[in-house]
Motif scaffolding. Structure first.
Motif, short mmCIF file in Angstrom:
data_model
loop_
_atom_site.label_atom_id
_atom_site.label_comp_id
_atom_site.label_asym_id
_atom_site.label_seq_id
_atom_site.Cartn_x
_atom_site.Cartn_y
_atom_site.Cartn_z
N ALA A 1 0.83 -1.21 0.00
CA ALA A 1 0.00 0.00 0.00
C ALA A 1 0.87 1.26 0.00
O ALA A 1 0.60 2.22 -0.73
N ALA A 2 1.96 1.25 0.80
CA ALA A 2 2.86 2.41 0.85
C ALA A 2 3.57 2.60 -0.49
O ALA A 2 3.67 3.72 -1.01
N ASP A 3 4.04 1.48 -1.07
CA ASP A 3 4.71 1.57 -2.38
C ASP A 3 3.75 2.03 -3.46
O ASP A 3 4.12 2.80 -4.36
N TYR A 4 2.51 1.54 -3.39
CA TYR A 4 1.50 1.92 -4.39
C TYR A 4 1.20 3.41 -4.29
O TYR A 4 1.09 4.10 -5.31
N PHE A 5 1.09 3.91 -3.07
CA PHE A 5 0.84 5.35 -2.89
C PHE A 5 2.00 6.17 -3.44
O PHE A 5 1.79 7.17 -4.13
N ARG A 6 3.25 5.73 -3.16
CA ARG A 6 4.41 6.46 -3.68
C ARG A 6 4.42 6.45 -5.20
O ARG A 6 4.76 7.46 -5.85
N MET A 7 4.06 5.31 -5.82
CA MET A 7 4.04 5.22 -7.27
C MET A 7 2.98 6.17 -7.86
O MET A 7 3.23 6.88 -8.83
N LEU A 8 1.78 6.18 -7.24
CA LEU A 8 0.73 7.08 -7.73
C LEU A 8 1.17 8.54 -7.61
O LEU A 8 0.92 9.34 -8.51
N SER A 9 1.82 8.88 -6.51
CA SER A 9 2.31 10.25 -6.32
C SER A 9 3.35 10.60 -7.37
O SER A 9 3.37 11.73 -7.89
N SER A 10 4.21 9.63 -7.69
CA SER A 10 5.23 9.86 -8.71
C SER A 10 4.60 10.12 -10.07
O SER A 10 5.01 11.01 -10.81
N HIS A 11 3.59 9.31 -10.42
CA HIS A 11 2.87 9.52 -11.68
C HIS A 11 2.22 10.89 -11.71
O HIS A 11 2.22 11.58 -12.74
N TYR A 12 1.66 11.27 -10.58
CA TYR A 12 0.99 12.57 -10.50
C TYR A 12 1.98 13.69 -10.83
O TYR A 12 1.67 14.62 -11.58
N CYS A 13 3.20 13.59 -10.32
CA CYS A 13 4.22 14.61 -10.58
C CYS A 13 4.60 14.66 -12.06
O CYS A 13 4.80 15.74 -12.62
N LYS A 14 4.69 13.48 -12.70
CA LYS A 14 5.01 13.45 -14.13
C LYS A 14 3.92 14.13 -14.95
O LYS A 14 4.20 14.89 -15.87
N TYR A 15 2.69 13.84 -14.60
CA TYR A 15 1.58 14.45 -15.34
C TYR A 15 1.54 15.96 -15.14
O TYR A 15 1.22 16.70 -16.07
N ILE A 16 1.85 16.40 -13.94
CA ILE A 16 1.90 17.85 -13.67
C ILE A 16 2.90 18.51 -14.62
O ILE A 16 2.64 19.56 -15.19
N ARG A 17 4.06 17.86 -14.81
CA ARG A 17 5.09 18.42 -15.67
C ARG A 17 4.58 18.55 -17.11
O ARG A 17 4.75 19.57 -17.76
N TYR A 18 3.93 17.49 -17.62
CA TYR A 18 3.42 17.54 -18.98
C TYR A 18 2.25 18.50 -19.11
O TYR A 18 2.05 19.12 -20.15
N TYR A 19 1.47 18.61 -18.06
CA TYR A 19 0.26 19.42 -18.11
C TYR A 19 0.57 20.90 -18.28
O TYR A 19 -0.24 21.67 -18.77
N TYR B 1 -3.95 15.31 5.34
CA TYR B 1 -2.74 14.50 5.28
C TYR B 1 -1.86 14.87 4.09
O TYR B 1 -2.32 14.92 2.95
N LEU B 2 -0.55 15.13 4.38
CA LEU B 2 0.45 15.27 3.35
C LEU B 2 0.94 13.88 2.93
O LEU B 2 0.57 12.88 3.55
N ALA B 3 1.77 13.82 1.89
CA ALA B 3 2.22 12.52 1.37
C ALA B 3 2.96 11.72 2.44
O ALA B 3 2.69 10.52 2.62
N ASP B 4 3.87 12.34 3.16
CA ASP B 4 4.63 11.63 4.20
C ASP B 4 3.72 11.18 5.33
O ASP B 4 3.96 10.14 5.97
N ASP B 5 2.69 11.96 5.61
CA ASP B 5 1.73 11.59 6.67
C ASP B 5 0.99 10.30 6.29
O ASP B 5 0.74 9.45 7.16
N ILE B 6 0.63 10.16 5.02
CA ILE B 6 -0.10 8.97 4.58
C ILE B 6 0.81 7.74 4.65
O ILE B 6 0.39 6.67 5.10
N VAL B 7 2.07 7.88 4.23
CA VAL B 7 3.02 6.76 4.32
C VAL B 7 3.24 6.38 5.78
O VAL B 7 3.26 5.18 6.13
N ALA B 8 3.39 7.37 6.67
CA ALA B 8 3.58 7.09 8.10
C ALA B 8 2.35 6.40 8.69
O ALA B 8 2.49 5.52 9.56
N LEU B 9 1.18 6.75 8.23
CA LEU B 9 -0.05 6.11 8.70
C LEU B 9 -0.08 4.64 8.27
O LEU B 9 -0.37 3.75 9.07
N ILE B 10 0.22 4.39 6.99
CA ILE B 10 0.18 3.02 6.47
C ILE B 10 1.25 2.14 7.14
O ILE B 10 0.97 1.02 7.59
N LYS B 11 2.47 2.66 7.23
CA LYS B 11 3.59 1.84 7.71
C LYS B 11 3.60 1.68 9.24
O LYS B 11 3.90 0.61 9.75
#
Length: 646
Positions: free
Chosen positions: A310-328, A483-493
C-alpha cells in the motif's frame, strides 16, 4: 538625418521611445505621423519646415525626448524628460533645443516631432494591474489630453477590463481593447500604453513601453479546487523543484501559493511573473514545430494491499501525479488563454469551440459518445465507464460520491443537448483553420490525454483510501483534507495518525510558498487562512484614503512640498513627502524619501510608476492631504491606501 516614424531604424539611432512607436506603426496600429531627429544632428529651421511639410503637413506638433535612458527594459524613467505640446511648425527648432537642454546629462538625445492629435478623450492603459497583480487591463482616462493623467494633476476615471472577452463600454472602444491585447502579444511583455481618441472616434497610440516593475508580492487568482492536500503538496513541489520545469522557460516562478480557505477549498494564486513567462513561452512555441509528449506507462494495481504494498503503491501514484503535472504545464490555462485571447480578436467563443470540435478525435468527445451509448445507468455500468475514462473520478472522495456525481453531470448535459443543437443552427459558419487554431486544437487534445492519466491517479487512489479507512479508521475526508504525502506513508507503515490539534491547525488554512529565490526550498505553513494573512482591512482611525502604488506599509515624518517649487533633496531624506502633485523636478526625491502622498493622480501617473521603480510606497488621489497633514506629523501609510497617525 531625420527618420520617418513609420519606417524601421536602429534603436541606438532613434532612442527607445521612437523605436517602440515604430514597432507599433509597423503592426498597422494608428500612430500619429512624424519624424525623429538623430541625437547628433543639428537641423536648420528651413530643413525642419520641409520635414514638417513632408511627414505631418498641417496642425500643431508635440516635441518629445527619445533617450536611451527612458522606456527601457529595466527602467521607464517616466516623466523625467521634456515634452512640449502645441508647438507650431515655425517653433520646432526652438522646441527641439529646449528638449535637449532640459536633459543636462545627455544633450544629444534623439527627439520625436509628431503630429499632435486633438484629443476628445485620452488615457493610460496597463495590460496588467500594476498594484494587485490581476491579469486584467487597467485603464485611467479623462476628457481631453493625456498630459493631465500622466502628470498626476487630476484624479482620473478608471476601468478594469477582463482579457477573455470584451464587454461593451461607452468610454473604451473595442479598437483600443484590441490594440492593448495585440501590443502585449507583439512586445511579449505586459505593456504601458498612452492613447487618445480624436473627434472622429479614431484611436491613436501615443506611446508604448514594457512595464518594468512587476510587484513580487502581487498575485492573481487562478482557480479553486477541492483537490486533496497531498496532491496540492506534490504539484507545489514539482513546480518548485523539478529541473525539467526550470529549463522549460515556463513557470519560472518568483513565488507560488496554494491556499486553503476556511471552507476547506484550495485557491491557487499564480504570481504575475508566471503570466509574463507563459506569454513568452507561448509566443516562442507557436513559431516552432510542435512535438507530442511521450505517453506515460499504464498504472498497475497490486493484487492485494499490505503495509508495504500500500505504501509503495501510494508512492508510485504520487510519482505519476508529478510526471503528469510536468506535462500538463504545456497546455495549462495560462498558456491556452493567451492563444485564445488572440483568436477572440477575430472570432467568437462559439466559432472557436465549433472549429476545435470539428473532426476532433479528442478523448472528451469520445467519452461523451461512449456514455450516450450506454444501455443503462446502473452503478455497475457507470463504474465500468469511469474505469475506461478514469479522469472522471477527479475530486471525489468515495466511489459512491463519484458514481452519483457522474450520473448527475450527464443528466445536466442531456438537458442542454437540445439547446446546443439549436445554438449550432444559429451559429452556422464556415471558417478556415489558421496556425493558432491548429496549435490550440493540438493543445486541447493533449490536455485531455494528460488529464486522463493525471486525474486517473485519483481513480486508483479511491480504492487505496477506502482500504486505509477500513484498516486504520481514518476517514477519506480526513485523508484528503489534512494528510500530506509523508503523513499517509507514516499512517500506512506505522499507524501514526494526525492529532486533533494538528488537524484543527491545518483546518484554519494552508499556505505553500516559494518566494523570489529560485533555489529556495518550498515551504508549507499551517494555521492561517490566506485571507487573514494578506487581505488588508480598512482602518477605523484613518484620516485619509487614496490609491496605493505598492502593497506595503511605511511609517515616517511628514514633509510638505509645494509642487511648483524647486526642492533640495537632502531636506527630505527619510521623510514622507506630501504634495498636490508630482513634477519631474522631484525625481531625485524618489531615491531619498520614505513615501509619497499626493492630492491628485492615479496609479498609472508618473509618480506611481517611478515609486514602483524605486520601491517607494506612494498613495495618490487623496484629494486633501496637503490641507490635513502638516510638517512633522508622524503617520503610517497603509498598504490598502489608508493613512493614519501613529
Amino acid at each position: 538625418m531625420a527618420i520617418n516614424l513609420y519606417k524601421n531604424a536602429a534603436k541606438s539611432l532613434v532612442g527607445n521611445k521612437a523605436f517602440n512607436l515604430m514597432i507599433v506603426a509597423k503592426a498597422g496600429i494608428a500612430v500619429p505621423p512624424g519624424f525623429v531627429i538623430n541625437g547628433s544632428e543639428n537641423i536648420s529651421d528651413k530643413k525642419l519646415t520641409k520635414l514638417y511639410d513632408k511627414f505631418i503637413s498641417h496642425g500643431k506638433v508635440s516635441v518629445r525626448s527619445s533617450s536611451d535612458k527612458e522606456d527601457g527594459k529595466k527602467k521607464s524613467a517616466a516623466g523625467i524628460y521634456k515634452t512640449l505640446l502645441d508647438v507650431s511648425s515655425d517653433k520646432i527648432g526652438i522646441s527641439l533645443q529646449a528638449v535637449r537642454e532640459y536633459s543636462k546629462k545627455s544633450k544629444n538625445i534623439p527627439v520625436i516631432v509628431q503630429k499632435q492629435i486633438d484629443a476628445k478623450m485620452s488615457g493610460v492603459a496597463f495590460s496588467i494591474n500594476p498594484v494587485n497583480g490581476d491579469n486584467d487591463i487597467y485603464i485611467e482616462y479623462n476628457k481631453g489630453r493625456c498630459e493631465n493623467i500622466v502628470s498626476g494633476s487630476i484624479i482620473p476615471k478608471t476601468v478594469s477590463l477582463k482579457k477573455k472577452s470584451y464587454e461593451d463600454n461607452e468610454d473604451i472602444p473595442l479598437t483600443l481593447y484590441e490594440y492593448i491585447i495585440r501590443l502585449e502579444m507583439i512586445f511579449k511583455k505586459a505593456v504601458d500604453i498612452e492613447w487618445c481618441i480624436d473627434h472622429d472616434e479614431k484611436v491613436w497610440i501615443l506611446q508604448c513601453r514594457a512595464i518594468t516593475v512587476i510587484p513580487s508580492d502581487s498575485f492573481r487568482y487562478a482557480w479553486s479546487t477541492h483537490e486533496p492536500l497531498w496532491a496540492m503538496e506534490q504539484a507545489f513541489k514539482t513546480r518548485c523543484e523539478d529541473e525539467e520545469n526550470g529549463s522549460s522557460e515556463l513557470y519560472l516562478h518568483r513565488e507560488i501559493i496554494y491556499s486553503r480557505d476556511l471552507s476547506g477549498v484550495f485557491d491557487c494564486y499564480i504570481g504575475l511573473n508566471d503570466h509574463i513567462s507563459a506569454l513568452k513561452y507561448s509566443m516562442k512555441v507557436l513559431s516552432k514545430q510542435y512535438d507530442y509528449i511521450d505517453p506515460i506507462e499504464f498504472i498497475e494495481r497490486p493484487k492485494s494491499f499490505s503495509k508495504d504494498t500500500a505504501a509503495d503503491y501510494f508512492r508510485m501514484l504520487s510519482s505519476h501525479y508529478c510526471k503528469y503535472i510536468r506535462y500538463y504545464m504545456r497546455s495549462e490555462p495560462i498558456v491556452t488563454d493567451i492563444i485564445e485571447r488572440k483568436l477572440l480578436l477575430r472570432w467568437s467563443h462559439n466559432e472557436i469551440a465549433g472549429l476545435l470540435s470539428a473532426d476532433n478525435d479528442d478523448l472528451m468527445f469520445r467519452e461523451q459518445e461512449d456514455f450516450s451509448s450506454l444501455n443503462d445507468s446502473s452503478d455497475c455500468s457507470i463504474l465500468n465507464h469511469i474505469n475506461k475514462y478514469p479522469y472522471l473520478a477527479i475530486n471525489y472522495k468515495t466511489k459512491k460520491e463519484m458514481i452519483e456525481g457522474v450520473r448527475r453531470q450527464y443528466k445536466i448535459k442531456d438537458k442542454d443537448k437540445d439547446k446546443d443543437k439549436d445554438k449550432d443552427k444559429e451559429d452556422n459558419f464556415q471558417l478556415t483553420l489558421d496556425s493558432d487554431l491548429i496549435f490550440l486544437k493540438k493543445l486541447s487534445i493533449e490536455r485531455m490525454n494528460v488529464k486522463k492519466g493525471w486525474a486517473g491517479v485519483y481513480f486508483y487512489m479511491l480504492e487505496l483510501m477506502e482500504w486505509i479507512y477500513e484498516n486504520y479508521n481514518v476517514s477519506q475526508s480526513d485523508l484528503y483534507q489534512y494528510y500530506l504525502a509523508d503523513d499517509i506513508v507514516a499512517l500506512i507503515k506505522n499507524n501514526i495518525k494526525l492529532s486533533q490539534a494538528e488537524k484543527n491547525k491545518r483546518s484554519l488554512g494552508v499556505l505553500m510558498k516559494r518566494k523570489k529565490n529560485k533555489q529556495m526550498t518550498p515551504r508549507i505553513y499551517f494555521g492561517e487562512s490566506f485571507e487573514n494573512s494578506y487581505s488588508p482591512t480598512p482602518l477605523l482611525d484613518s484620516i485619509l484614503f487614496g490609491i496605493p502604488s505598492l502593497n506595503r506599509n511605511v511609517h515616517g515624518i511628514v514633509k510638505i512640498i509645494n509642487y511648483k517649487s524647486i526642492v533640495e533633496p537632502h531636506d527630505y531624506i527619510d521623510k514622507i513627502i506630501v504634495t498636490e502633485m508630482t513634477q519631474p523636478n522631484m525625481v531625485a526625491l524618489f531615491r531619498k524619501c520614505k513615501g509619497i502622498i499626493t492630492d491628485e493622480g492615479g496609479i498609472l501617473s508618473h509618480a506611481c510608476i517611478l515609486s514602483r521603480e524605486y520601491d517607494i510606497p506612494c498613495i495618490v488621489g487623496t484629494s486633501n492631504s496637503t490641507n490635513i497633514l502638516q510638517d512633522g506629523d508622524e503617520i503610517i501609510m497603509w498598504a490598502d491606501g489608508h493613512i493614519s497617525y501613529e
